[in-house]
Design a protein around this motif. Sequence first.
Motif, short mmCIF file in Angstrom:
data_model
loop_
_atom_site.label_atom_id
_atom_site.label_comp_id
_atom_site.label_asym_id
_atom_site.label_seq_id
_atom_site.Cartn_x
_atom_site.Cartn_y
_atom_site.Cartn_z
N LEU A 7 2.32 7.15 -3.81
CA LEU A 7 1.38 7.45 -4.89
C LEU A 7 1.09 8.94 -4.81
N ALA A 25 -4.91 3.44 -1.60
CA ALA A 25 -3.46 3.31 -1.68
C ALA A 25 -2.88 2.83 -0.35
N ARG A 26 -3.37 3.41 0.73
CA ARG A 26 -2.87 2.99 2.05
C ARG A 26 -3.15 1.52 2.31
N ILE A 30 0.88 1.50 0.16
CA ILE A 30 1.49 2.61 -0.57
C ILE A 30 1.12 3.91 0.16
N PRO A 32 0.01 7.56 0.20
CA PRO A 32 -0.50 8.62 -0.68
C PRO A 32 0.05 9.97 -0.28
N VAL A 308 -6.52 3.27 -9.16
CA VAL A 308 -5.29 3.28 -8.38
C VAL A 308 -4.38 2.14 -8.81
N GLN A 309 -4.95 0.96 -8.99
CA GLN A 309 -4.15 -0.18 -9.44
C GLN A 309 -3.49 0.11 -10.78
N LEU A 312 -0.54 2.32 -10.56
CA LEU A 312 0.60 1.63 -9.97
C LEU A 312 1.18 0.56 -10.90
#
Length: 419
Positions: A7, A25-26, A30, A32, A308-309, A312
């Motif tokens: 991300l 994200a982590r 994912i 970052p 964030v979602q 993605l």
Amino acid sequence: MTSTALLLLVESNTTGTGRQFARYARNLGIEPVLVTADPARYPYVTEDHLRTALTDTSSEAAVLATARELAEQARIAGVTSSSEYYVATAAAIARHLGLPGPDPDAVRACQDKSRQRRLLAAAGVPVPHSVLAQDVEGAVVATADLGHPVVLKPPRGSGSLGVRLCAGVAETADHAAELTSAVVNERGIAVQPGVLVEQYVRGTEYSVEVFGNTAVVVVRKYLGPLPEFVELGHDLPAALDSVGETRLKDCAVRSVRALGLGWGAAHVELRMDGEEIRVMEVNPRLAGGMIPELTHQALGIDLVGAQVQAALGRRPTLIAGPRRGAAIRFLTAEAPGVLADGMTTTAALSAARRVPGVVAAVLYRAPGERVVPAKDFRGRLGHVIAVTDQTSAGLAADEGRQALAAVLDTPAAEKEAVV
């Protein structure tokens, strides 16, 4: 190419949610990557061992080149930003890579405050009367139609930077000269020429946090003394009857649609005076001022996670749980002074945290540091957050802030020594 998806976070805000984007994200598995011109600007980069990609982020072409280099190493799953100044760049990079994001042109139009006003007015959304002046003379002439007092602000900007109420011609000319002489903003980004001269709108200030085309919550704002417009606190949810809340939410969603947004978060600021509502500003990003944290505490809705979602390509959850009240109060100096010593600071923080309902008390400055009254968000010295029932959260935050203010009680001799 590694199996871990990335991300890309194009720069970050310096306080609040930037760190949370990377952590969320982590937690999703994912990685970052902060694309930045200056990693040292963000202390959390080192503290959280965050991967960075050094890039000239003032150049969209440079950011895109970096993104393509990273894409040769791992799959890029999303691109976004928590910073007002870089959301358009992030949107453009996402569009280039075929990834989810807002319309870059809509974001750019929204960030141009004069253009935003015209688009909203054309759609029938009530906004203050305003004039974009190119120089000091134009700003003074504009006041002849609008009448004093007027609000002067940069055509682009965030955090109340450069926003000021001007009561007469001399003040208007002085502040217009200051704004039009600026070449770059506090991030070193070239500024748009001109100054926005705007009708002063009275009334209580609110914000509506919108996600997509859904109004999530109405927030009551508290501003510091004029002529500045420093935000000193927020209550969430706002203490409104159902009719007032519905009208504010409807107006906010109309604004978002009129500007061609409707993807991810938007922070809509409004003023309500009796029955009259005016939209003061639409920001194509998450709110600052810890409002996402308050929303999470009060409603159980994680706006950072939702953003964030969405970046993605996943569908975020915006279902509220049981309602509580959450409030924040920021500490500012009323006069030039020096923060107290470490012992007094520790005692003040402890006293603030002991207030029933207070869940956080934080100072941003070190003991002994010189302080001056705030002119924008950079002058805030700390904050207190309280979470309790909807009628008591604001009172608890006020009490906690009063306890924290003991750090401002410095000897008169020290205050007089401050230049």
